[in-house]
Design an enzyme around this catalytic site. Structure first.
Site, PDB file in Angstrom:
ATOM      1  N   ARG A  28      37.230 -24.073  11.708  1.00 49.85           N
ATOM      2  CA  ARG A  28      38.354 -23.333  12.301  1.00 49.85           C
ATOM      3  C   ARG A  28      38.512 -23.622  13.793  1.00 49.85           C
ATOM      4  NH1 ARG A  28      39.708 -17.621  14.010  1.00 49.85           N
ATOM      5  NH2 ARG A  28      41.775 -17.165  13.161  1.00 49.85           N
ATOM      6  N   ILE A  54      47.366 -17.931  14.812  1.00 48.75           N
ATOM      7  CA  ILE A  54      46.595 -18.321  13.631  1.00 48.75           C
ATOM      8  C   ILE A  54      46.097 -17.020  13.006  1.00 48.75           C
ATOM      9  CG2 ILE A  54      44.527 -18.673  15.082  1.00 48.75           C
ATOM     10  CD1 ILE A  54      43.539 -20.748  13.092  1.00 48.75           C
ATOM     11  N   SER A  55      46.279 -16.857  11.714  1.00 51.66           N
ATOM     12  CA  SER A  55      45.912 -15.608  11.041  1.00 51.66           C
ATOM     13  C   SER A  55      44.415 -15.333  11.155  1.00 51.66           C
ATOM     14  CB  SER A  55      46.301 -15.664   9.560  1.00 51.66           C
ATOM     15  OG  SER A  55      47.695 -15.705   9.402  1.00 51.66           O
ATOM     16  N   ALA A  56      44.074 -14.053  11.117  1.00 51.93           N
ATOM     17  CA  ALA A  56      42.661 -13.669  11.091  1.00 51.93           C
ATOM     18  C   ALA A  56      41.998 -14.258   9.849  1.00 51.93           C
ATOM     19  CB  ALA A  56      42.532 -12.150  11.085  1.00 51.93           C
TER      20      ALA A  56
END
Length: 211
Positions: A28, A54-56
């Site tokens: 990530r 950016i999504s959790a």
């Protein structure tokens, strides 16, 4: 990486092991801005520029888990962002599968391509365009993942979902629900949880411009 392991271990028992394994194989830190790399494994959304995030990790895990991706599937992702969620889906569908990721912002689409290349992921095609219209040239799709909230389930995405296929997307303006759509004889839509996403911009979203 200890922080990564702690993050994934915290999801065990709630998220399918295949999803956690896929997430363990995707770095990530390559999908967040360089100055935020030390925060890559915090379970929170992070800014990636141009007003986008950016999504959790837990949200990527939940959406991927609901989709129940199998090896060899063809997947459409709407709202590609920096490419991280596409990378996780690519790890799930494997080298025989293919992910088509649509991102409306040219700079983000270019960044996603660079990030995926840096991560060594070869089975994702990033396309610049209006994701609310899907990507009809490669339809139908076994799975569709949408990372922006639509006012309702976009008709083109319904049409591009394979019989037996699944789609996960947030729906709503102020109050949003994460919806799992399954296509059998008709479409079954199930509300799963309240969420907060950026709006889906496009002809089948909230207009042509950011609100």
């Amino acid at each position: 990486m200890d922080q990564k392991k702690r993050l994934l271990d915290g999801m065990r028992g709630r998220i399918n092991e295949s999803v956690l394994d896929a997430m363990s194989r995707v770095p990530r830190e390559l999908f967040v801005p360089e100055q935020l790399r030390d925060r890559a494994y915090e379970d929170t959304p992070l800014p990636i520029g141009l007003g986008q995030t950016i999504s959790a990790p837990h949200m990527v895990a939940i959406m991927s888990d609901l989709l129940d991706v199998r090896p060899g599937m063809k997947i459409l992702e709407v709202g590609g962002g920096s490419g991280y969620h596409a990378a996780v889906l690519a790890a799930l569908t494997g080298p025989q599968g293919r992910v088509y990721s649509v991102e409306r912002m040219a700079d983000l689409a270019a960044a996603a391509r660079r990030n995926l290349r840096a991560a060594g992921i070869e089975n994702v095609t990033v396309v610049e365009g209006d994701g609310s219209l899907g990507l009809p040239e490669h339809a139908p799709y076994d799975r569709i993942s949408v990372a922006a909230s639509a006012p309702k389930i976009p008709e083109p995405l319904k049409e591009q979902l394979q019989v037996g296929g699944k789609m996960v997307l947030p729906v709503g303006g102020g109050s949003q629900e994460l919806i799992l759509v399954t296509r059998k004889n008709g479409l079954l839509a199930e509300e799963k949880m309240g969420v907060i996403f950026v709006p889906l911009i496009g002809k089948e979203g909230f207009g042509e411009r950011q609100i």
